[in-house]
Design a protein around this motif. Structure first.
Motif: not given
Length: 1085
Positions: A707-713, A694-700, A719-728
């Motif tokens: 967003v500096k690095h769109p490839r992170l999303l 369940q990801l917390l994605v830290l963006l700059n 990695l997630k394929a729409g499953k589980g929790l994602t907090i950006v």
């Protein structure tokens, strides 16, 4: 001493000012207002809802601010009006009349007057509902339904349908009295209660139902015209026996197309003509019903003379003969009749005749024996039949003949379709629709909150009484064979219900003709406006073109589409086939009205305050269940098709539709379900089998909040394929009150990028005075209850070595420490800009896992999850592990293969041997350079601190020199002796040289230092391991590597960054993985 004073009225103060002063103040106020307008987006951060009462017109600010009694609230009056002003606007508010506003009379006037609602319950709701409910089925099919199903089963059919509409009316009354219902009627109610997806799907179904209702009314009009008024007007004639039905259907198609074109032109020219004729059509309906009841009363003492001719027990059609007998006596001479010639091959007495005709007698009975005749007992039970069977009288003597003769050309009354209970329900149900007529006119009513429930429920009660009483009266007055004779062939082609009417059958024929014609016009008027209301809401993109029309609001394009869909019903040509289709759409609409009321009642939303109090969720649920049951009773395949159409529209709106927030009940239901689920999840941590990142994605973000690095999303969605929790999450540095606009902009940008990258999750932007603290807040508080992140994903700080970015590596190392303390896993993507986008596809290559230490199996799980996505699907998984001097590498490989087998993972396994050898000069030199750089940074930081201390001391001296002597003495006494508050030029130069000398000596020490042995060993490991990884995985598409933890001693943080840099040097895409310490993968099922 008493003071004299003068009381000046508040209102008079402004008048006593000089004009110049007032003008100057007004200019200042205007400038302040402009400043306020610029700053308003940020003040309290609350987005104001647009309302007809708040900020709906330009307010006279001079009058608002003239008094000083409310000066405390002056700044709030821009967005929050005074209560007196709000109440004044509420009292003067009137809703515009619905439907089409006719502009012909108002073209020359610039300001159009709002029509004051004048209609009461009787004119505005009761009569329109009555007119819409009573119609074609009552006149053309109810007698046939009674004859086929019997009085008892017909009573059940009518009671079920009327109960369904009554329960729906109760739910509709609750929704309609919970606020103003604008144009769109049922569509508006459902969409605002259940959301745009349900509203759009059911609204379009209701539109299709109304359109097909128009087709049904037109078909009824033509049937009355060609069957009962002018049969000679038929274009197609039956040339052979058995072609009558096909010829009739072709006539319906031709006449129907002509009538629909004519009606569309009338509606296009002006709906006012339709509205003017509405009263005439209503009068026709009421007069027809009165004529039926009058006829029933008359049958008690003087039944009408409508004889029926029977051959044995078979009913004969009197279209082709007059005399109901085989022979006639004339001048003592026996002559054969026309009936004889129909059954025999010649007019002679010795002619060869039909066997059944020869064996049975011709009898004549009364078709309408009257209410006192006791025929009701014969008509109590059903008489279902196959298509093409002869209508027979029960209890009549009959001798069966040989059936070898063909009955097709004989003058019997045949059934045209196969009949059964569920089919009759589908045909009858359209006769109880039309209950929405009152709610559609809510804007024209004097008191809609009172009129809609009262008028609608009274109208349903009245029509239900009419239908139920008609069933009993038809069964008690009319002979069963006449009831089953759909087109009145046994009574000389008269309308069956017309034979019962008084004073003449033509009252019913003409009345039903105009009634069905008017109902068709009303459908063609209402359906385009419903489509226009849906199109203008913008929830279904492909129908938005139908929201446009003529300058006066006429929905031209919607009318054209309605006429085309109506033509489909006309081409079907059979009223009995069209009726079940529109039954499905109306039943689906009513079902969702009940669902909307039930959902709102159960959720107890604060806005659910209907004035109609006689509702309950159980009644709504019962109505919904009854609607669903009737759908499948009528026709299970039509029900499935209708539900499929509604489902497709629902999914289309969900996928492409407009993002509307109407405070609907489904959203409330989702929130309740989410709350319940969160409370259940809170019970404990998930089992290892259910664990997923369940990801917390830290963006700059950059200075433009992009967003500096769109490839992170991109990597997140892979990695997630729409499953589980994602907090950006991201952090803005500053104070929230100053940064609220930037926060909103950053959130919009991140959400937009999440949409582009198809990352399903939540966005959370935190404003903090310190970037480091903001990251800490996110790690600690992101998520809710059991739905919290367990893994942090971030990008490697590429510019950590740059001096102007000296805090980036400190923040990074602290983030690593905090994730470890929070028992969360950490993923660090290095060279993130080289990672693939969601559109790229790797056709070959490897995902290499370097398993150095076991930290819960995270390294095994991540490649498996990545390979579920189409970007990485064709990549192979390879696992490398490192064997030390004392390890058995062959046994290690076998054990690892067995472990992967139990984990059900397909991967190549390789054990890499790393032998102990001497530390190279390169490693020693690299460590020395690292420590020298670290020491130099510390010295630079120290010298900067010294400069800051000098500036502070000078500031203190200046502050002290401007103070009073007494204060100066007290401060000097309080300060320690080491700090001298008095500076001279000599002391300042000496202090400066002292600092300079110490710095120079410090830099000399750097170049004479020796590296720390612990750092040398760590560097040796990093260099050695990097060489092994490069040798095996330099061309891999992705390398996953155990991430070593930071040193416990914080003094070596910058060295830790150097170790990680050396470890991953030369690799394109690296994912450093640090597990949370718990097992995330298991061999058990």
């Amino acid at each position: 001493m008493p003071t004299s004073f003068t009381v000046v009225p508040v209102e008079a103060q402004g008048e006593e000012r000089a004009p110049a002063e007032r003008d100057g103040q007004r200019q200042e106020e205007e400038e302040e207002e402009e400043d306020d307008e610029r700053d308003r987006g940020c003040g309290d951060g609350i987005a104001r809802e647009s309302s007809p009462f708040i900020n709906s017109a330009e307010v006279d600010r001079g009058n608002m601010y003239e008094g000083k009694n409310m000066a405390l609230f002056e700044e709030e009056m821009d967005s929050n009006p005074m209560v007196s002003s709000l109440l004044n606007k509420l009292a003067n508010y009137t809703n515009l009349t619905q439907g089409v506003v006719e502009h012909e009379a108002d073209e020359d006037s610039k300001r159009k007057e709002v029509k004051v609602p004048r209609m009461g319950t009787f004119i505005g709701v009761y009569l329109p509902c009555l007119q819409n409910i009573l119609g074609v089925i009552l006149f053309l099919r109810l007698t046939w339904i009674v004859g086929t199903a019997g009085v008892l089963e017909s009573f059940i059919i009518v009671f079920m349908c009327c109960a369904c509409t009554m329960l729906t009316a109760i739910s509709m009354s609750a929704i309609a009295t919970n606020g103003v219902v604008p144009a769109g009627g049922s569509y508006y109610m459902i969409s605002r209660s259940l959301g745009p997806e349900f509203g759009g799907a059911v609204g379009l179904c209701f539109y299709l139902g109304t359109t097909f209702a128009g087709a049904m009314y037109i078909l009824g009009t033509i049937e009355i015209l060609l069957t009962y008024i002018s049969p000679s007007a038929a274009i197609f004639k039956a040339e052979e026996v058995g072609e009558e039905t096909e010829a009739m259907l072709n006539n319906m198609r031709v006449y129907g197309t002509c009538i629909i074109i004519l009606m569309a032109i009338v509606v296009f020219v002006g709906v006012k003509y339709v509205n003017k004729l509405a009263l005439v059509f209503l009068a026709c309906v009421i007069l027809s019903i009165i004529a039926i009841y009058a006829g029933v009363i008359k049958t008690a003492f003087d039944p009408p003379d409508f004889p029926i001719c029977l051959l044995g027990n078979r009913t004969l059609s009197k279209r082709n003969f007059d005399v109901c007998a085989k022979f006639t006596e004339s001048n003592n001479e026996t002559k054969t009749t026309t009936l004889w010639r129909l059954f025999c091959d010649s007019a002679l007495l010795n002619a060869t005749c039909d066997d059944y005709f020869s064996l049975n007698n011709v009898t004549e009975i009364q078709g309408i024996p009257g209410i006192m005749s006791g025929v009701l007992t014969d008509n109590l039970w059903s008489t279902y039949s196959e298509k093409g069977s002869i209508v027979e009288k029960k209890g009549q003597p009959s001798v069966a003949g040989s059936e070898e003769t063909k009955m097709g050309g004989l003058p019997y009354v045949f059934t045209d379709i196969m009949t059964y209970f569920t089919m009759l329900v589908g045909i009858y149900f359209p006769s109880v629709t039309g209950i929405m007529a009152g709610s559609n006119r809510s804007g024209d009513l004097k008191d809609a909150q009172k009129s809609i429930p009262t008028g609608t429920i009274l109208a349903i009660s009245t029509t239900s009484f009419i239908y139920l009483s008609c069933i009993v009266l038809f069964g008690a007055c009319i002979e069963g064979v006449i009831l089953r004779d759909k087109f009145g062939e046994a009574v000389n082609g008269n309308l069956v219900v017309g034979t019962l009417a008084w004073p003449s059958p033509w009252v019913i024929v003409i009345g039903s003709f105009f009634s069905t014609c008017g109902a068709g016009l009303q459908s063609l008027t209402g359906a385009p406006r419903l489509l226009q209301a849906i199109a203008r809401d913008g929830i279904v993109p492909f129908i938005q073109v139908f929201g446009h029309g003529k300058a006066n609001g006429e929905p031209t394009w919607a009318l054209l589409l309605t006429a085309c869909i109506c033509e489909i019903g006309i081409l079907i040509a059979s009223l009995d086939s069209v009726a079940p289709i529109l039954s499905m759409f109306f039943l689906m609409c009513y079902m969702f009205v009940n669902l909307a009321c039930a959902v709102q009642t159960l959720l107890r939303t604060p806005n659910w305050r209907p004035r109609f109090k006689y509702y309950h969720w159980t009644l709504s649920f019962l109505g919904m269940s009854l609607c669903l049951a009737l759908m499948f009773i009528c026709s299970w395949y039509y029900a499935l098709i209708a539900m499929l159409i509604a489902g497709c529209i629902y999914k289309y709106i969900e996928y492409r539709g407009a993002e509307k927030e109407w405070g609907d009940g489904i959203r409330g239901l989702s929130l309740n379900a989410a709350r319940y689920a969160l409370l259940r999840v809170e019970d404990g941590p998930p089992h290892t089998k259910n664990w997923r990142p369940q990801l917390l994605v830290l963006l700059n973000l950059d200075s433009e909040q992009l967003v500096k690095h769109p490839r992170l999303l991109s990597f997140t969605s892979q990695l997630k394929a729409g499953k589980g929790l994602t907090i950006v999450g991201s952090v803005l540095q500053g104070i929230y009150l100053d940064k609220c606009t930037e926060t909103q902009k950053a959130e919009e940008n991140v959400k937009a990028l999440m949409g582009v990258e198809k990352t399903k999750g939540f966005c959370q932007i935190v404003v903090s005075p310190n970037f480091r603290d903001g990251i800490s807040y996110l790690i600690q508080s992101a998520g809710l209850g059991g739905m919290k992140h367990n893994t942090v994903l971030m990008a490697w700080p590429q510019s950590w070595k740059q001096t102007e970015n000296r805090f980036s590596w400190k923040n990074f190392v602290d983030t690593v420490r905090e994730t470890t303390a929070a028992q969360q896993a950490l993923l660090v993507a290095k060279n993130i800009d080289l990672f693939p986008t969601n559109q790229e596809r790797f056709t070959e290559g490897n995902i290499d896992v370097w398993w150095i230490v076991h930290d819960g199996g995270m390294l095994m799980l991540l490649p498996f999850l990545l390979r579920q996505h189409k970007v990485w699907r064709k990549c192979k998984m390879r696992i490398f592990t490192v064997a030390q001097m004392d390890d058995n590498s062959i046994q290690m490989k076998k054990d690892l293969q067995m472990f992967l087998y139990h984990l059900r993972l397909n991967a190549e396994v390789e054990v890499v041997e790393m032998f102990e050898n001497d530390i190279s000069a390169f490693t020693y030199e690299k460590t020395l350079m690292m420590e020298q750089r670290s020491q130099m940074l510390k010295q630079m930081q120290l010298s900067k601190n010294e400069r800051e201390r000098e500036a502070q001391l000078i500031h203190d001296r200046n502050t002290a020199s401007h103070s009073a002597p007494a204060v100066k003495a007290s401060v000097a006494a309080a300060v320690p002796e080491k700090v001298q508050m008095t500076w001279t030029k000599e002391k300042f130069v000496a202090e400066k040289h002292k600092n300079k000398d110490s710095n120079v000596s410090g830099f000399k020490d750097i170049f004479n230092m020796k590296p720390n042995q612990s750092n040398v060993r760590r560097m040796h490991t990093a260099v050695k391991l990097n060489g092994v990884v490069l040798n095996k995985s330099q061309h891999a598409q992705l390398v996953l590597l155990n991430m070593p933890g930071p040193p416990k001693n914080r003094k070596g943080d910058e060295n830790y960054m150097e170790f990680l840099e050396v470890l991953t040097e030369g690799l394109d895409r690296v994912l450093l993985v640090r597990g949370s310490g718990r097992e995330v993968i298991t061999i058990y099922s």
